[in-house]
Scaffold this motif. Structure first.
Motif, PDB file in Angstrom:
ATOM      1  N   ILE A  52      -4.203  68.779  -4.683  1.00  0.00           N
ATOM      2  CA  ILE A  52      -4.248  68.507  -3.192  1.00  0.00           C
ATOM      3  C   ILE A  52      -5.712  67.657  -3.319  1.00  0.00           C
ATOM      4  O   ILE A  52      -6.949  68.587  -3.653  1.00  0.00           O
ATOM      5  CB  ILE A  52      -4.296  69.681  -2.569  1.00  0.00           C
ATOM      6  N   ARG A  53      -5.700  66.587  -2.662  1.00  0.00           N
ATOM      7  CA  ARG A  53      -6.899  65.757  -2.384  1.00  0.00           C
ATOM      8  C   ARG A  53      -7.868  66.264  -1.379  1.00  0.00           C
ATOM      9  O   ARG A  53      -7.487  67.056  -0.478  1.00  0.00           O
ATOM     10  CB  ARG A  53      -6.505  64.435  -2.027  1.00  0.00           C
ATOM     11  N   LYS A  54      -9.018  66.051  -1.559  1.00  0.00           N
ATOM     12  CA  LYS A  54     -10.114  66.392  -0.521  1.00  0.00           C
ATOM     13  C   LYS A  54      -9.818  65.346   0.530  1.00  0.00           C
ATOM     14  O   LYS A  54      -9.581  64.128  -0.004  1.00  0.00           O
ATOM     15  CB  LYS A  54     -11.502  66.695  -0.764  1.00  0.00           C
ATOM     16  N   SER A  55     -10.447  65.437   1.710  1.00  0.00           N
ATOM     17  CA  SER A  55     -10.626  64.470   2.681  1.00  0.00           C
ATOM     18  C   SER A  55     -11.340  62.962   2.195  1.00  0.00           C
ATOM     19  O   SER A  55     -10.865  61.978   2.614  1.00  0.00           O
ATOM     20  CB  SER A  55     -11.026  64.957   4.054  1.00  0.00           C
ATOM     21  N   TRP A  56     -12.385  63.106   1.543  1.00  0.00           N
ATOM     22  CA  TRP A  56     -13.262  62.031   0.938  1.00  0.00           C
ATOM     23  C   TRP A  56     -12.457  61.531  -0.042  1.00  0.00           C
ATOM     24  O   TRP A  56     -13.074  60.448  -0.738  1.00  0.00           O
ATOM     25  CB  TRP A  56     -14.654  62.623   0.755  1.00  0.00           C
ATOM     26  N   GLU A  57     -11.519  61.687  -0.729  1.00  0.00           N
ATOM     27  CA  GLU A  57     -10.898  61.115  -1.847  1.00  0.00           C
ATOM     28  C   GLU A  57      -9.682  60.174  -1.519  1.00  0.00           C
ATOM     29  O   GLU A  57      -9.222  59.536  -2.264  1.00  0.00           O
ATOM     30  CB  GLU A  57     -10.402  62.233  -2.767  1.00  0.00           C
ATOM     31  N   TYR A  58      -9.426  59.875  -0.403  1.00  0.00           N
ATOM     32  CA  TYR A  58      -8.620  58.946   0.349  1.00  0.00           C
ATOM     33  C   TYR A  58      -9.315  57.559   0.333  1.00  0.00           C
ATOM     34  O   TYR A  58     -10.339  57.621   0.827  1.00  0.00           O
ATOM     35  CB  TYR A  58      -7.871  59.272   1.607  1.00  0.00           C
TER      36      TYR A  58
END
Length: 61
Positions: A52-58
């Motif tokens: 599950i990616r963190k918001s800053w990884e998009y």
């Protein structure tokens, strides 16, 4: 009487969710497109051992 195979339907939803997530769609966008809630999207990803990616990884738009 309508007979459905819920396992097959679920398998299709799981495949769609994981495919969209691999294409960097956010869980909220996936939930809206598939017609389920965000918690269900996260649960599907977790059950399938998807990071599950963190918001800053998009990627930025």
């Amino acid at each position: 009487i309508k007979v459905t195979n819920q396992l097959m339907e679920r398998k299709g939803v799981v495949e769609l969710v994981t495919q969209m997530y691999s294409e960097y769609y956010k869980p909220a966008d996936i939930a809206k497109a598939v017609g389920i809630n965000v918690d269900s999207v996260r649960k599907i990803l977790k059950e399938n051992n998807v990071y599950i990616r963190k918001s800053w990884e998009y990627p930025r738009k």
